[in-house]
Design a protein around this motif. Structure first.
Motif, PDB file in Angstrom:
ATOM      1  N   ILE A  99      11.882   3.578  -0.130  1.00 22.90           N
ATOM      2  CA  ILE A  99      12.853   2.721   0.566  1.00 22.90           C
ATOM      3  C   ILE A  99      12.230   2.109   1.826  1.00 22.90           C
ATOM      4  N   ASP A 100      11.300   2.845   2.437  1.00 22.05           N
ATOM      5  CA  ASP A 100      10.650   2.407   3.667  1.00 22.05           C
ATOM      6  C   ASP A 100       9.919   1.062   3.498  1.00 22.05           C
ATOM      7  N   PRO A 101       8.949   0.958   2.548  1.00 22.27           N
ATOM      8  CA  PRO A 101       8.289  -0.345   2.349  1.00 22.27           C
ATOM      9  C   PRO A 101       9.222  -1.437   1.830  1.00 22.27           C
ATOM     10  N   ILE A 102      10.240  -1.064   1.041  1.00 18.40           N
ATOM     11  CA  ILE A 102      11.179  -2.080   0.511  1.00 18.40           C
ATOM     12  C   ILE A 102      11.909  -2.773   1.664  1.00 18.40           C
ATOM     13  N   ARG A 124       0.832  -1.204   0.000  1.00 14.47           N
ATOM     14  CA  ARG A 124       0.000   0.000   0.000  1.00 14.47           C
ATOM     15  C   ARG A 124       0.875   1.267   0.000  1.00 14.47           C
ATOM     16  N   ARG A 125       1.913   1.259   0.843  1.00 11.43           N
ATOM     17  CA  ARG A 125       2.803   2.419   0.959  1.00 11.43           C
ATOM     18  C   ARG A 125       3.648   2.621  -0.299  1.00 11.43           C
ATOM     19  N   GLY A 154      17.754   2.971   8.814  1.00 13.12           N
ATOM     20  CA  GLY A 154      18.259   3.056   7.441  1.00 13.12           C
ATOM     21  C   GLY A 154      17.330   3.866   6.552  1.00 13.12           C
ATOM     22  N   ALA A 155      16.030   3.600   6.682  1.00 18.41           N
ATOM     23  CA  ALA A 155      15.035   4.304   5.870  1.00 18.41           C
ATOM     24  C   ALA A 155      15.036   5.809   6.199  1.00 18.41           C
ATOM     25  N   ALA A 156      15.132   6.122   7.507  1.00 17.97           N
ATOM     26  CA  ALA A 156      15.148   7.528   7.940  1.00 17.97           C
ATOM     27  C   ALA A 156      16.343   8.274   7.341  1.00 17.97           C
ATOM     28  N   LEU A 157      17.515   7.635   7.350  1.00 15.86           N
ATOM     29  CA  LEU A 157      18.733   8.248   6.794  1.00 15.86           C
ATOM     30  C   LEU A 157      18.583   8.504   5.289  1.00 15.86           C
ATOM     31  N   ILE A 158      18.063   7.493   4.578  1.00 16.95           N
ATOM     32  CA  ILE A 158      17.890   7.629   3.122  1.00 16.95           C
ATOM     33  C   ILE A 158      16.862   8.718   2.799  1.00 16.95           C
ATOM     34  N   ILE A 159      15.759   8.752   3.581  1.00 21.34           N
ATOM     35  CA  ILE A 159      14.719   9.776   3.355  1.00 21.34           C
ATOM     36  C   ILE A 159      15.282  11.172   3.629  1.00 21.34           C
TER      37      ILE A 159
END
Length: 322
Positions: free
Chosen positions: A180-183, A106-107, A167-172
């Motif tokens: 990247i978050d849902p992946i 969904r995301r 990891g997602a926070a850093l990339i965002i």
């Protein structure tokens, strides 16, 4: 039947309780952080932590119940509760994985804006909380208590979720690429799935009174006959496990010994040393076993019994070695 030493269970209880408190505190922090930053990743991780808290509470309750003494109604006490709790926990993990995957899809299709800085701060705090909880539970894995392992798996899944959130926070923050978050959540789900499936199979096998994985019944029968010369025909063998305790019943045809009790003791000692079977009930026979229940799992006993006369006697002995 004597119940195992209570000390390891006490240590398990203490660690489970501490891990439960740590998980609840940081679950609340992640819910608040998720709402402020608008991060679905943190809210999803908080949802994961909620199921962890439930799993830990269930594990804690099961450990407490398992310490209750056996009685006339429950002759094995409540040891089986720990296996049942592990089974429910594993089932819950599989359900969580499905929900994570659904949310990730969904995301991925409709990315939402996220405050990377706030998300990073909360994710790092959550990571340390999960590390602490996982360390507490890993210390408590007394001889592979299936129930503590189930709780540890929940926390490990959450630990991986926190790593993913960091990891997602850093990339965002640096690229603004929200998919990247849902992946990352899908990758975490695959790891959790593998662990949960193994635990589900193991606890289900134990609930079905299955023979412990490391024990080969045919080999055990041969080994017993080879090691103890008086033992001729081992049959009607059943081995199962309750909690962490292995139990066994068997019939064995023997050459009439000079010292009946000494032979029984040798058989019990061998089973305890070689196969870690602490509670064995052994029926010693001087003739061919012709009881109807001998044929439950030994077709050879039928043909042997049909070719024999009826002149024999049974020695019924129940040996308990703790």
């Amino acid at each position: 039947m004597s119940v195992r030493s209570l000390l390891p269970e006490d240590r398990n209880s203490r660690r489970l309780l501490l891990a439960f408190l740590v998980t609840v505190v940081f679950m609340v922090a992640e819910v608040i952080g998720g709402m402020i930053s608008g991060s679905l990743a943190l809210l999803a991780d908080a949802g994961h932590m909620l199921t962890d808290a439930a799993a830990l509470l269930m594990a804690l309750t099961a450990v407490r119940f398992a310490r209750r003494k056996a009685n006339a109604r429950h002759t094995f006490g409540y040891l089986r509760l720990t296996t049942m709790a592990a089974f429910v926990n594993a089932s819950a993990l599989l359900l969580i994985v499905v929900l994570i995957l659904w949310e990730a899809i969904r995301r991925f299709m409709t990315p939402e804006p996220v405050l990377g800085g706030t998300m990073l701060a909360i994710a790092i705090a959550g990571l340390f909380a999960n590390l602490l909880a996982f360390w507490l539970l890993h210390q408590g894995e007394e001889k592979g208590n299936i129930n503590v392992r189930a709780a540890a798996l929940h926390v490990m899944g959450d630990l991986l979720g926190s790593v993913g959130a960091v990891g997602a926070a850093l990339i965002i923050m640096y690229t603004g690429w929200t998919p990247i978050d849902p992946i990352l959540s899908v990758l975490v789900s695959c790891l959790v799935l593998r662990n949960a499936w193994g635990l589900l199979r193991e606890s289900f096998h134990e609930l079905l009174e299955g023979t412990p994985q490391e024990i080969d019944i045919d080999k055990l029968r041969k080994d017993l006959s080879l090691t103890i010369p008086e033992v001729r025909n081992v049959h009607h063998v059943h081995v199962w496990q309750i909690g962490e305790q292995r139990l066994m019943t068997l019939h064995t045809q023997v050459i009439p010994p000079h010292d009946h009790d000494a032979l029984l003791g040798r058989i019990q000692h061998y089973l305890s040393e070689k196969y870690k079977i602490g509670h064995a009930t052994i029926q010693i026979e001087y003739g061919v076993c012709e009881m109807y229940d001998c044929t439950l799992n030994d077709a050879a006993a039928i043909s042997a019994a049909s070719g024999q006369g009826h002149h024999h006697h049974h020695g019924h002995d129940h040996g308990h070695h703790h």
